[in-house]
Design an enzyme around this catalytic site. Sequence first.
Site, PDB file in Angstrom:
ATOM      1  N   LYS A  44       0.842  -1.217   0.000  1.00  0.00           N
ATOM      2  CA  LYS A  44       0.000   0.000   0.000  1.00  0.00           C
ATOM      3  C   LYS A  44       0.871   1.258   0.000  1.00  0.00           C
ATOM      4  O   LYS A  44       0.362   2.386   0.076  1.00  0.00           O
ATOM      5  CB  LYS A  44      -0.911   0.039   1.232  1.00  0.00           C
ATOM      6  CG  LYS A  44      -1.987  -1.017   1.296  1.00  0.00           C
ATOM      7  CD  LYS A  44      -3.123  -0.626   2.246  1.00  0.00           C
ATOM      8  CE  LYS A  44      -2.711  -0.632   3.686  1.00  0.00           C
ATOM      9  NZ  LYS A  44      -3.858  -0.403   4.606  1.00  0.00           N
ATOM     10  N   LYS A  46       2.545   2.323   2.412  1.00  0.00           N
ATOM     11  CA  LYS A  46       2.358   2.971   3.719  1.00  0.00           C
ATOM     12  C   LYS A  46       3.450   2.467   4.646  1.00  0.00           C
ATOM     13  O   LYS A  46       3.702   1.280   4.736  1.00  0.00           O
ATOM     14  CB  LYS A  46       0.993   2.578   4.295  1.00  0.00           C
ATOM     15  CG  LYS A  46      -0.109   3.565   3.987  1.00  0.00           C
ATOM     16  CD  LYS A  46      -1.267   3.401   4.972  1.00  0.00           C
ATOM     17  CE  LYS A  46      -2.138   4.634   4.947  1.00  0.00           C
ATOM     18  NZ  LYS A  46      -3.251   4.571   5.878  1.00  0.00           N
TER      19      LYS A  46
HETATM   20  N1  C2G Z   1     -10.615   6.939   8.971  1.00  0.00           N
HETATM   21  C1  C2G Z   1     -11.647   7.827   9.258  1.00  0.00           C
HETATM   22  N2  C2G Z   1     -11.362   9.111   9.570  1.00  0.00           N
HETATM   23  C2  C2G Z   1     -10.068   9.538   9.637  1.00  0.00           C
HETATM   24  C3  C2G Z   1      -9.016   8.645   9.362  1.00  0.00           C
HETATM   25  C4  C2G Z   1      -9.310   7.331   9.031  1.00  0.00           C
HETATM   26  O1  C2G Z   1     -12.844   7.462   9.199  1.00  0.00           O
HETATM   27  N3  C2G Z   1      -9.827  10.840   9.965  1.00  0.00           N
HETATM   28  C5  C2G Z   1     -10.972   5.560   8.599  1.00  0.00           C
HETATM   29  C6  C2G Z   1     -10.528   5.191   7.188  1.00  0.00           C
HETATM   30  O2  C2G Z   1     -11.483   5.649   6.233  1.00  0.00           O
HETATM   31  C7  C2G Z   1     -10.485   3.663   7.285  1.00  0.00           C
HETATM   32  C8  C2G Z   1     -10.051   3.428   8.750  1.00  0.00           C
HETATM   33  O3  C2G Z   1     -10.298   4.657   9.459  1.00  0.00           O
HETATM   34  O4  C2G Z   1     -11.800   3.119   7.100  1.00  0.00           O
HETATM   35  C9  C2G Z   1      -8.584   3.057   8.872  1.00  0.00           C
HETATM   36  O5  C2G Z   1      -7.815   4.081   8.258  1.00  0.00           O
HETATM   37  P1  C2G Z   1      -6.357   3.697   7.695  1.00  0.00           P
HETATM   38  O6  C2G Z   1      -5.605   2.979   8.744  1.00  0.00           O
HETATM   39  O7  C2G Z   1      -5.791   4.906   7.037  1.00  0.00           O
HETATM   40  O8  C2G Z   1      -6.788   2.612   6.581  1.00  0.00           O
HETATM   41  P2  C2G Z   1      -6.240   2.505   5.082  1.00  0.00           P
HETATM   42  O9  C2G Z   1      -4.779   2.663   5.054  1.00  0.00           O
HETATM   43  O10 C2G Z   1      -7.116   3.393   4.267  1.00  0.00           O
HETATM   44  O11 C2G Z   1      -6.508   0.948   4.768  1.00  0.00           O
HETATM   45  O12 C2G Z   1      -8.153  -2.747   2.397  1.00  0.00           O
HETATM   46  C10 C2G Z   1      -8.450  -1.486   2.931  1.00  0.00           C
HETATM   47  C11 C2G Z   1      -7.210  -0.802   3.421  1.00  0.00           C
HETATM   48  O13 C2G Z   1      -6.467  -1.661   4.285  1.00  0.00           O
HETATM   49  C12 C2G Z   1      -7.628   0.460   4.156  1.00  0.00           C
END
Ligand code: C2G
Length: 132
Positions: A44, A46
């Site tokens: 990803k 990340k």
């Molecule tokens: N999130 C949120 N509000 C934020 C930050 C994050 O609602 N201010 C939500 C994201 O939309 C996600 C969850 O928290 O649903 C986890 O965020 P991340 O750890 O950034 O997830 P991500 O890297 O987008 O991974 O297969 C799907 C991926 O693994 C999603």
Amino acid sequence: MKKVITYGTFDLLHWGHINLLSRAKELGDYLIVAISTDEFNDIKNKKAYHSFENRKMILEAIKYVDEVIPEEDWEQKVQDVIDHDVDVFVMGDDWKGKFDFLEDHCEVVYLPRTVGISTTKIKKDMLKVNNG
Ligand code: C2G
């Protein structure tokens, strides 16, 4: 028992994550979180500050979370939904539309992201604080 699943890295856990997890739990009785492994985070593009093991331990301590499983690739969601008998798939709406293919297997819900916080923002703000 209505089972909900969501996916993410959940690094530097913050109130935006908690808002997502609490709303996801509201949609059922049992919440599974599939947390990205360090290897999947590489895919990803990340770089998580906390290791998979530590991010998993932190999530398991959250009262809304009933089970934590590893997210290792983009392809596992359908099998996860089937294997874990999931009724609802939930993601923040930055992912809106991306996982609609799961509608053949479960309800798909995109929840509004929490504005004003993100792991990236935390890292940037901390840099400013430390560099004056
Ligand atoms: N999130 C949120 N509000 C934020 C930050 C994050 O609602 N201010 C939500 C994201 O939309 C996600 C969850 O928290 O649903 C986890 O965020 P991340 O750890 O950034 O997830 P991500 O890297 O987008 O991974 O297969 C799907 C991926 O693994 C999603």
